[in-house]
Design an enzyme around this catalytic site. Structure first.
Site, PDB file in Angstrom:
ATOM      1  N   ILE A 102       0.834  -1.196   0.000  1.00 32.28           N
ATOM      2  CA  ILE A 102       0.000   0.000   0.000  1.00 32.28           C
ATOM      3  C   ILE A 102       0.875   1.255   0.000  1.00 32.28           C
ATOM      4  CG2 ILE A 102      -0.221  -0.149   2.530  1.00 32.28           C
ATOM      5  CD1 ILE A 102      -3.060   1.078   2.227  1.00 32.28           C
ATOM      6  N   CYS A 103       0.347   2.332  -0.576  1.00 35.21           N
ATOM      7  CA  CYS A 103       0.949   3.666  -0.588  1.00 35.21           C
ATOM      8  C   CYS A 103       2.175   3.679  -1.483  1.00 35.21           C
ATOM      9  CB  CYS A 103       1.255   4.111   0.848  1.00 35.21           C
ATOM     10  SG  CYS A 103       1.689   5.853   1.011  1.00 35.21           S
ATOM     11  N   ALA A 104       3.357   3.956  -0.943  1.00 31.24           N
ATOM     12  CA  ALA A 104       4.581   3.947  -1.749  1.00 31.24           C
ATOM     13  C   ALA A 104       5.151   2.537  -1.873  1.00 31.24           C
ATOM     14  CB  ALA A 104       5.626   4.874  -1.127  1.00 31.24           C
ATOM     15  N   TYR A 123       0.603   5.422  -4.148  1.00 25.48           N
ATOM     16  CA  TYR A 123       0.446   6.812  -3.740  1.00 25.48           C
ATOM     17  C   TYR A 123       0.727   7.711  -4.949  1.00 25.48           C
ATOM     18  CZ  TYR A 123       0.616  10.960  -0.853  1.00 25.48           C
ATOM     19  OH  TYR A 123       0.355  12.191  -0.303  1.00 25.48           O
ATOM     20  N   SER A 149      -2.608  -0.812  -3.091  1.00 28.54           N
ATOM     21  CA  SER A 149      -3.568   0.204  -2.667  1.00 28.54           C
ATOM     22  C   SER A 149      -2.852   1.548  -2.579  1.00 28.54           C
ATOM     23  CB  SER A 149      -4.185  -0.202  -1.329  1.00 28.54           C
ATOM     24  OG  SER A 149      -5.266   0.637  -0.988  1.00 28.54           O
TER      25      SER A 149
END
Length: 185
Positions: A102-104, A123, A149
């Site tokens: 998730i994210c980076a 992200y 995500s």
């Protein structure tokens, strides 16, 4: 009981890591917080210190059905710098075992070459690190055995997706309702 390892590196995004731990445990998973580095105490990107269950241990992590990478900075850079973790991710990929980031952190999967020709999200601004993926904008993207995500705001849908993959839609819906998340609660 389904086994999941979630990797915490110094500077991880606390909400992303701990939301996954919490909701997966509510669903009944045996979740291990594995520290990347040499200390069980891991401080997140917003100064919250968490005590991991153990240090990353490839032999133990191989027993998991799913490996999860929270984002955050410098947490993502620290995950990406861990050769043992990268080899483990590649091994899981070869075996078709579940990976999630998730994210980076999807950029860690990208740098390991695991996202080529897959649909993935991250992200905003990190898309270049997806290395050959089809970058999308959904909150959560599932392509085969890999789930990605976008960030803190998608941590709950991300965790619910992981629950659905491990336990089915009914269990995911049960957890969603129990935490009063989303529509029709």
């Amino acid at each position: 009981m389904k086994k999941v390892s979630i990797f915490l590196a110094q500077g991880f995004e606390e909400v992303e890591g701990l939301t996954a731990v919490d909701l997966l445990r509510r669903a009944g998973a045996e979740v291990t917080m594995a520290a990347v580095g040499d200390s069980l105490e891991v401080t997140g990107s917003h100064g919250i210190t968490v005590k991991a269950d153990r240090l990353l241990n490839p032999e133990e992590e191989r027993k998991a059905e799913m490996l999860v990478l929270p984002g955050g900075q410098p947490g993502t850079k620290n995950l990406n710098a861990c050769g043992e973790l990268l080899e483990l991710l590649k091994e899981f990929d070869r075996e078709g075992k579940k990976l999630a980031a998730i994210c980076a952190a999807p950029t860690v999967l990208g740098s390991a070459g695991l996202l080529k020709n897959r649909k993935a999200v991250c992200y905003p601004g990190c898309e270049e690190g997806l290395n050959g993926a089809e970058a999308c904008t959904e909150r959560v993207a599932v392509d085969g055995h890999i789930t990605t995500s976008r960030g803190v705001g998608t941590a709950i849908p991300f965790a619910l997706s992981l629950i659905e993959q491990l336990y089915g839609k009914e269990k995911s819906e049960e957890i969603r309702k129990s935490i009063i998340y989303g529509h029709g609660v």
